[in-house]
Design an enzyme around this catalytic site. Structure first.
Site, PDB file in Angstrom:
ATOM      1  N   GLN A 156      48.452  72.593  58.629  1.00 11.88           N
ATOM      2  CA  GLN A 156      49.624  73.353  58.047  1.00 11.88           C
ATOM      3  C   GLN A 156      49.254  74.621  57.433  1.00 11.88           C
ATOM      4  O   GLN A 156      49.867  75.275  57.016  1.00 11.88           O
ATOM      5  CB  GLN A 156      49.881  72.526  56.831  1.00 11.88           C
ATOM      6  N   ILE A 207      47.171  78.493  57.299  1.00  8.06           N
ATOM      7  CA  ILE A 207      47.771  79.643  58.202  1.00  8.06           C
ATOM      8  C   ILE A 207      46.311  80.473  58.263  1.00  8.06           C
ATOM      9  O   ILE A 207      46.445  81.911  58.500  1.00  8.06           O
ATOM     10  CB  ILE A 207      48.782  80.450  57.609  1.00  8.06           C
ATOM     11  N   HIS A 249      52.246  76.378  60.657  1.00  4.26           N
ATOM     12  CA  HIS A 249      53.069  77.317  59.829  1.00  4.26           C
ATOM     13  C   HIS A 249      52.730  78.578  60.045  1.00  4.26           C
ATOM     14  O   HIS A 249      52.793  79.633  59.158  1.00  4.26           O
ATOM     15  CB  HIS A 249      52.674  76.985  58.365  1.00  4.26           C
ATOM     16  N   CYS A 304      54.765  99.893  62.491  1.00  2.00           N
ATOM     17  CA  CYS A 304      54.220 100.017  63.731  1.00  2.00           C
ATOM     18  C   CYS A 304      54.227 101.358  64.034  1.00  2.00           C
ATOM     19  O   CYS A 304      55.020 102.132  63.437  1.00  2.00           O
ATOM     20  CB  CYS A 304      55.312  99.166  64.855  1.00  2.00           C
ATOM     21  N   ILE A 357      36.965  66.203  52.203  1.00  2.33           N
ATOM     22  CA  ILE A 357      37.055  65.722  53.562  1.00  2.33           C
ATOM     23  C   ILE A 357      35.945  66.383  54.268  1.00  2.33           C
ATOM     24  O   ILE A 357      35.434  65.868  55.234  1.00  2.33           O
ATOM     25  CB  ILE A 357      38.017  66.834  54.136  1.00  2.33           C
TER      26      ILE A 357
HETATM   27 ZN    ZN Z   1      56.660  98.730  67.121  1.00  2.36          ZN
END
Ligand code: ZN
Length: 239
Positions: free
Chosen positions: A102, A104, A120, A149, A230
């Site tokens: 779970q 990321i 996720h 972008c 863990i």
């Molecule tokens: Zn783009």
């Protein structure tokens, strides 16, 4: 410790182990648990994290979303801990078939794991909403607050936000691995976050191991329970 030797024996007898992990796996690397009392949800931001990390908030408040995302989520200067390393070792030995997580943060891959189902999503993948061009986390860090972008489109992290659905291929892959597992180790999750509990039900075997500080809703179905860290349990069981 007797339980550790039981787990060692089970690991030795398995060749299709699946590990299902939650936030508790990453806290040992210094990444705060999202939903814990001391975690992100009680720190200072205009809106609560569960609001900021929603699809509608992303669409309406890009700047605030990215302020939070950059400060709290886009963490790349962290290292895998003993749990990640032990699981990567088991995969290399041909004993572990998949990690379902779970988280990321990409720490399983950084430790060397190859088959990782990231329910996720991941902060390591970011896409232009217009042309789908990919950007890595370091590229994102170098951009202005709201990253764009080269085509002008807004870049969105490939992280599943509230109100968004999980990737179907990822879920199917996870279900397939869990249903074929001969040993299922669940760690660092209370199994309350969707779709964790639902996925565990696909396990058919009699060797369900839970490693979690607190009780979980699955304790009565577990065959072996650890309340310890863990990292220390998995390190001891794989040494
Ligand atoms: Zn783009």
């Amino acid at each position: 410790m007797e339980r550790i030797s039981t787990l060692k024996t089970w690991i030795a007898e398995s060749n299709a182990i699946v590990f299902f992990g939650g936030a508790g796996v990453s806290t040992e690397s210094g990444i705060p648990d999202f939903r814990s009392v001391d975690g992100l949800y009680h720190q200072k931001f205009d809106d609560p994290p569960e609001t900021i990390l929603s699809h509608s908030y992303f669409m309406a408040h890009l700047e605030k979303f990215y302020q939070f995302y950059r400060e709290k989520m886009l963490v790349t200067d962290v290292e895998p801990n003993r749990a990640h390393l032990a699981l990567a070792k088991l995969e290399q030995q041909g004993k572990l078939s998949a990690v379902v997580t779970q988280n990321i943060d990409g720490l399983h891959q950084k430790a060397g794991s190859r088959r990782v189902y990231e329910l996720h999503g991941s902060i390591h993948r970011n896409y232009c909403r217009k042309c789908r061009k990919f950007y890595g986390p370091e590229e994102l860090k170098a951009m202005e607050l709201v990253p764009r972008c080269s085509c002008g489109g807004i870049i969105k992290p490939d992280v599943v936000l509230y109100e968004e659905s999980l990737d179907q291929d990822c879920i199917m892959g996870a279900i397939n691995a869990i249903s074929k597992a001969d040993l299922l180790i669940v760690g660092g999750t209370s199994l309350t976050v969707y779709p964790a509990a639902g996925l565990i039900r696909y396990y058919n075997g009699q060797r369900l191991v839970l490693i979690n500080r607190d009780e979980t809703s699955y304790d009565d179905r577990a065959n072996l329970i650890f309340r310890e860290s863990i990292g220390s349990v998995l390190a001891a069981a794989t040494e």
